[in-house]
Scaffold this motif. Structure first.
Motif, PDB file in Angstrom:
ATOM      1  N   ASP A  25     154.699  73.044  19.959  1.00 49.32           N
ATOM      2  CA  ASP A  25     154.833  72.947  18.497  1.00 49.32           C
ATOM      3  C   ASP A  25     155.996  73.804  18.008  1.00 49.32           C
ATOM      4  O   ASP A  25     156.757  73.405  17.106  1.00 49.32           O
ATOM      5  CB  ASP A  25     153.540  73.389  17.812  1.00 49.32           C
ATOM      6  N   GLU A  28     159.233  72.025  18.937  1.00 45.79           N
ATOM      7  CA  GLU A  28     159.476  70.887  18.053  1.00 45.79           C
ATOM      8  C   GLU A  28     160.026  71.341  16.710  1.00 45.79           C
ATOM      9  O   GLU A  28     160.953  70.732  16.168  1.00 45.79           O
ATOM     10  CB  GLU A  28     158.185  70.083  17.870  1.00 45.79           C
ATOM     11  N   ARG A  46     161.347  63.988  12.132  1.00 44.13           N
ATOM     12  CA  ARG A  46     160.253  64.557  12.927  1.00 44.13           C
ATOM     13  C   ARG A  46     160.645  64.475  14.388  1.00 44.13           C
ATOM     14  O   ARG A  46     161.207  63.467  14.835  1.00 44.13           O
ATOM     15  CB  ARG A  46     158.969  63.766  12.697  1.00 44.13           C
ATOM     16  N   ASN A  48     159.345  64.697  18.352  1.00 44.46           N
ATOM     17  CA  ASN A  48     158.139  64.590  19.183  1.00 44.46           C
ATOM     18  C   ASN A  48     158.507  64.827  20.639  1.00 44.46           C
ATOM     19  O   ASN A  48     159.460  64.231  21.169  1.00 44.46           O
ATOM     20  CB  ASN A  48     157.513  63.196  19.030  1.00 44.46           C
ATOM     21  N   ASP A  50     157.023  64.600  24.418  1.00 49.49           N
ATOM     22  CA  ASP A  50     155.951  64.028  25.231  1.00 49.49           C
ATOM     23  C   ASP A  50     155.333  65.132  26.086  1.00 49.49           C
ATOM     24  O   ASP A  50     156.036  65.809  26.847  1.00 49.49           O
ATOM     25  CB  ASP A  50     156.498  62.905  26.115  1.00 49.49           C
ATOM     26  N   ARG A  51     154.014  65.346  25.942  1.00 53.20           N
ATOM     27  CA  ARG A  51     153.342  66.445  26.646  1.00 53.20           C
ATOM     28  C   ARG A  51     153.251  66.234  28.150  1.00 53.20           C
ATOM     29  O   ARG A  51     152.921  67.154  28.899  1.00 53.20           O
ATOM     30  CB  ARG A  51     151.925  66.612  26.089  1.00 53.20           C
ATOM     31  N   TYR A  59     162.621  61.110  15.059  1.00 51.59           N
ATOM     32  CA  TYR A  59     162.274  60.018  14.157  1.00 51.59           C
ATOM     33  C   TYR A  59     162.669  60.386  12.729  1.00 51.59           C
ATOM     34  O   TYR A  59     162.363  61.485  12.259  1.00 51.59           O
ATOM     35  CB  TYR A  59     160.767  59.731  14.189  1.00 51.59           C
TER      36      TYR A  59
END
Length: 384
Positions: A25, A28, A46, A48, A50-51, A59
């Protein structure tokens, strides 16, 4: 960033005890700032991560509004424009468009590194603060790391504690690399991270030391009802138990005095008086003045005071050197205590049982100057 990045984050989670999700987090958030800095700060985006595989996608987010309400071309689009992408959308929806630049990975690595490091540091500080604030009023063991202007800094493992001059015990000498048990007095958040304030002079240190040494206190069978302390010199302790088969004082003393001796050793020879607590004020005051023997105690509940009569030869012992014994007894009981010798009491004509007045002349400066008889530093009594 790729799967190796995710593995690195998982390794950080193990080493630093910081949640993987918390770290991602933070990254990001840092990447959003990096994108706006390099591609326009007015864009609503935003990021993101990928975990699983570590892929990063950016985005752009736009709100769907009516034609006449369009105010921001970067953050809004009309309903007709939105239905070109999603025919089921309606006014008030939010559409996202993938806009990840080809060179974003390099820019992200460069611009986000310092921010990520800072967020990790903040997270560590938060964990340390929560850890030590939950242990406030407890004892911890540490190693003296450095001494600056008489302030002692103690290594507590994950952080450094501060033992100020005012919380040190007169006469104690602290040396670098020496082990020390300290009482956590307070924990505060500062711009430099959590500050843990320690004490060696707090009465709570003695209480916690007895909890470590006496199983009956740890288990709640024996309770420390009151404690008064003049650090480095003497402590008085009042203990109580509801169990008729258990001697509260004896439990604190231990076999051949081993338990109390362990506490005395940790306090570098500080004298300790242990008495039985009593709900009867006269009995409590009498016991609190040990090792002196008491003849009579007159209680004035309205004034919250007690007048105590002792044998002439016990006056100096009851008062203590520089008034220490009576001072500690008063703190232990919560009563004002005036002491008279038997002769002083008789010369004053005695005192009726239903009334008692304080007498500031109960002892003289000469009495205070008289040395206290030698003792072994540990007194155990259950006498009233």
């Amino acid at each position: 960033m790729n799967k190796e990045f995710i593995l690195a984050v998982e390794e950080l989670e193990k080493e630093k005890d910081i949640s993987k999700d918390l770290l991602i987090d933070a990254i990001e958030s840092a990447l959003v700032s990096a994108y706006k800095k390099n591609y326009g700060n007015s864009q609503n985006v935003r990021v993101n991560i990928d975990r699983v595989n570590g892929d990063i996608d950016v985005y752009m987010r736009k709100n769907v509004v009516s034609d006449e309400d369009v105010m921001d071309e970067y953050g809004e689009l009309t309903l007709d424009e939105a239905r070109e992408f999603d025919e089921n959308c309606k006014i008030g929806d939010v559409l996202e468009f993938k806009v990840t630049p080809k060179d974003f990975g390099r820019i992200a690595a460069q611009t986000a590194k310092q921010v990520v490091v800072q967020r990790i540091r903040e997270a560590e500080r938060g964990i340390i603060y929560e850890d030590f604030s939950s242990r406030q009023s407890e004892i911890v063991a540490g190693i003296v790391q450095r001494i600056s202007n008489e302030t002692v800094f103690v290594n507590l493992g994950r952080t450094e504690g501060i033992l100020a001059v005012t919380e040190q015990v007169p006469g104690e000498i602290y040396s670098i690399n020496s082990r020390l048990k300290v009482y956590i007095m307070d924990v505060k958040k500062t711009t430099k991270g959590p500050q843990v304030y320690l004490s060696r002079s707090h009465p709570g240190l003695v209480k916690r030391l007895f909890e470590l040494e006496v199983p009956e206190i740890r288990d709640g069978i024996v309770e420390i009802k009151s404690i008064s302390r003049e650090a480095g010199s003497r402590t008085k302790l009042a203990v109580y138990t509801e169990e008729p088969d258990i001697d509260a004082v004896g439990a604190c003393v231990g076999p051949r005095g081993s338990r109390v001796q362990a506490v005395v050793d940790e306090l570098f020879g500080e004298k300790i008086d242990i008495i039985n607590w009593s709900d009867n004020p006269a009995e409590l005051v009498s016991s609190a003045l040990s090792p002196a023997k008491v003849e009579q105690v007159f209680i004035d509940e309205e004034e919250n005071s007690a007048t105590v009569v002792v044998p002439d030869f016990q006056l100096s012992l009851a008062i203590g050197k520089e008034g220490q014994n009576v001072r500690l007894a008063a703190k232990l009981c919560g009563w004002k205590i005036d002491i008279k010798s038997h002769t002083q009491f008789e010369e004053a004509g005695g005192m009726p049982e239903d009334a008692c007045t304080t007498d500031s002349g109960a002892f003289s400066e000469d009495d205070l100057a008289d040395p206290e008889p030698e003792d072994d530093g540990i007194v155990f009594t259950d006498e009233a």
